[in-house]
Scaffold this motif. Structure first.
Motif, PDB file in Angstrom:
ATOM      1  N   GLU A 118       0.819  -1.214   0.000  1.00 34.52           N
ATOM      2  CA  GLU A 118       0.000   0.000   0.000  1.00 34.52           C
ATOM      3  C   GLU A 118       0.856   1.268   0.000  1.00 34.52           C
ATOM      4  N   LYS A 154      -8.329  -0.131  -3.762  1.00 33.74           N
ATOM      5  CA  LYS A 154      -7.716   1.098  -3.256  1.00 33.74           C
ATOM      6  C   LYS A 154      -6.333   1.338  -3.849  1.00 33.74           C
ATOM      7  N   SER A 402     -11.763   9.003   4.012  1.00 29.89           N
ATOM      8  CA  SER A 402     -10.348   8.648   4.198  1.00 29.89           C
ATOM      9  C   SER A 402      -9.962   8.700   5.674  1.00 29.89           C
ATOM     10  N   SER A 405     -10.791   5.422   7.112  1.00 22.88           N
ATOM     11  CA  SER A 405      -9.730   4.458   6.777  1.00 22.88           C
ATOM     12  C   SER A 405      -8.513   4.643   7.672  1.00 22.88           C
TER      13      SER A 405
END
Length: 457
Positions: A118, A154, A402, A405
């Protein structure tokens, strides 16, 4: 384990000997579910026909570092004083990297594993697309395996082979923690021998330890996971908490107060400790030992410990640097986890049409919802409560989502299901925070948390 073996079998089927590799594979799952173990087992099984490198993207703060690490490992080049800590080749651009990769032996097969994938999103926009098409650029039988805890949606919109590593079941976690039985009990024996007790007392406790067999430890794990499994699936965190709370379970056996076979009284004795630990899960506030956790609830003689713990949580809440709206999202998630959905209208809507009942005395601590662990909630319900408790009007933006997240990444929220459906609103989450911590967050933003908890109505 069966789960690990299944994932390894999938990887072996994808990357067979003398077969063309897929361009790229995406291995994902929650944190601490065995993704790295799957990769290690697979590469060990395939080491006779695959040359591989493992790179941690969180250690590479630039494209150049990432590229040079890969080339160094493929060429067995280590940075040392002899080579003045110079890389195997100077790589400044993506083109330089592809040229170096193309120089590898065309008769061999290669795999690049990128852990913490990520983090690639913070690098050049084309870097993920390049790693997913290395075969086209180099002409080699080469593939990249991206490993991450987030869903691929994502990362990028390109098609890719996805392999999901499921969460550990309660039985899986029990088996893993049970494997530590010998290590844990050797540590108990060592601590007893190192203590300042009289020899007679040491001999007595060592004799008591012999009754604390594997079945005794398994019973403890069952009690422990009944409390924590819904709130936390992180194996590292569970292992840490398991060790912290275990002394409260076995100490009465060492002192002779409770027999090792009296499961009921052992469970009653450790319940308060487990509940207190549940309130500070993920925070490791002050790294309190299980005995300290237990002592804060016992009697008036421990007011100093209670005061110390309260100040520690308050300090942690004050030092937590989060955006203003994120703090309200934390509060909203706690309220969603510890209130029944049917009470939302009464708590959060003005003029809901029913006469307000006279305020009742708070519920007894042992019967409070906040003591029974968090319940799951949807994104829609979280946002509805967030808007209800926030005085100002805020539109639903990507920035707001966000922040949700981010709270998940910080382990203040955890997914129960539908991690890949956050934007669709069908995901279900749980709060991992304790009441004391949320109350202090509320004080910082000027919000009375207790006023919106059914336990206090």
């Amino acid at each position: 384990m069966n789960k690990i073996n299944k994932v390894v079998d999938k990887l072996i089927n994808l990357y067979g000997n003398n077969e063309p590799f897929p361009n790229c594979c995406y291995l994902y799952g929650q944190k601490s579910v065995g993704k790295s173990m799957c990769i290690e087992n697979f590469l060990e099984n395939a080491s006779n026909y695959i040359e591989s490198v493992i790179i941690y993207a969180n250690e590479c703060y630039s494209n150049k570092i990432l590229f040079e690490n890969i080339i160094n490992k493929f060429n067995n080049h280590e940075l040392n004083e002899a080579n003045q800590f110079e890389s195997f080749a100077k790589i400044d651009t993506m083109e330089d990297f592809l040229n170096q990769i193309s120089m590898l032996d065309v008769s061999k097969s290669y795999i690049i594993v990128i852990e913490k994938a990520e983090k690639l999103r913070d690098m050049d926009i084309n870097i993920i697309a390049t790693f997913s098409k290395l075969q086209e650029f180099t002409g080699l039988n080469i593939s990249c395996i991206l490993v991450s805890h987030i869903a691929y949606e994502k990362m990028s919109g390109d098609e890719i082979i996805e392999i999901h590593v499921p969460d550990y079941s309660k039985n899986d976690i029990t088996d893993i923690l049970l494997n530590r039985y010998e290590e844990v009990h050797e540590e108990i024996i060592k601590n007893i021998k190192k203590s300042n007790m009289k020899n007679e007392e040491i001999d007595k406790q060592l004799e008591a330890v012999t009754t604390m067999n594997e079945e005794f430890y398994k019973n403890y794990l069952s009690v422990f996971l009944n409390v924590f499994y819904k709130a936390c699936r992180d194996l590292k965190e569970l292992s840490f908490l398991c060790d912290k709370c275990y002394p409260s379970y076995y100490n009465p056996v060492l002192t002779g107060e409770i027999k090792s076979t009296d499961v009921t009284n052992l469970w009653r004795n450790v319940t308060k400790t487990l509940k207190m630990a549940l309130n500070t899960i993920y925070m490791r506030v002050g790294n309190l030992s299980a005995i300290e956790l237990k002592s804060t609830e016992e009697n008036d003689e421990n007011t100093f410990e209670i005061h110390q713990r309260t100040n520690t949580i308050k300090t942690f809440a004050q030092m937590l640097e989060l955006p203003f709206y994120a703090k309200y999202l934390l509060i909203a998630s706690f309220l969603a986890s510890h209130n029944d959905a049917k009470s939302d209208k009464k708590l959060f809507m003005k003029n809901h049409g029913k006469e307000r009942k006279r305020k009742q005395p708070p519920k007894v601590s042992e019967k409070m919802n906040v003591q029974f662990g968090p319940k799951s909630f949807t994104i829609d319900r979280l946002l509805a409560i967030f808007y209800a408790i926030l005085d100002e009007k805020v539109g639903l933006t990507c920035n707001l989502l966000s922040q949700i997240s981010t709270l998940v990444d910080l382990n203040f929220l955890t997914f129960v299901s539908g991690e890949s459906n956050l934007m669709e609103g069908t995901a279900r989450l749980q709060s991992t925070l304790g009441l004391d911590f949320v109350i202090n967050i509320g004080k910082i933003v000027g919000f009375n948390v207790k006023q919106y908890l059914t336990d206090f109505h």
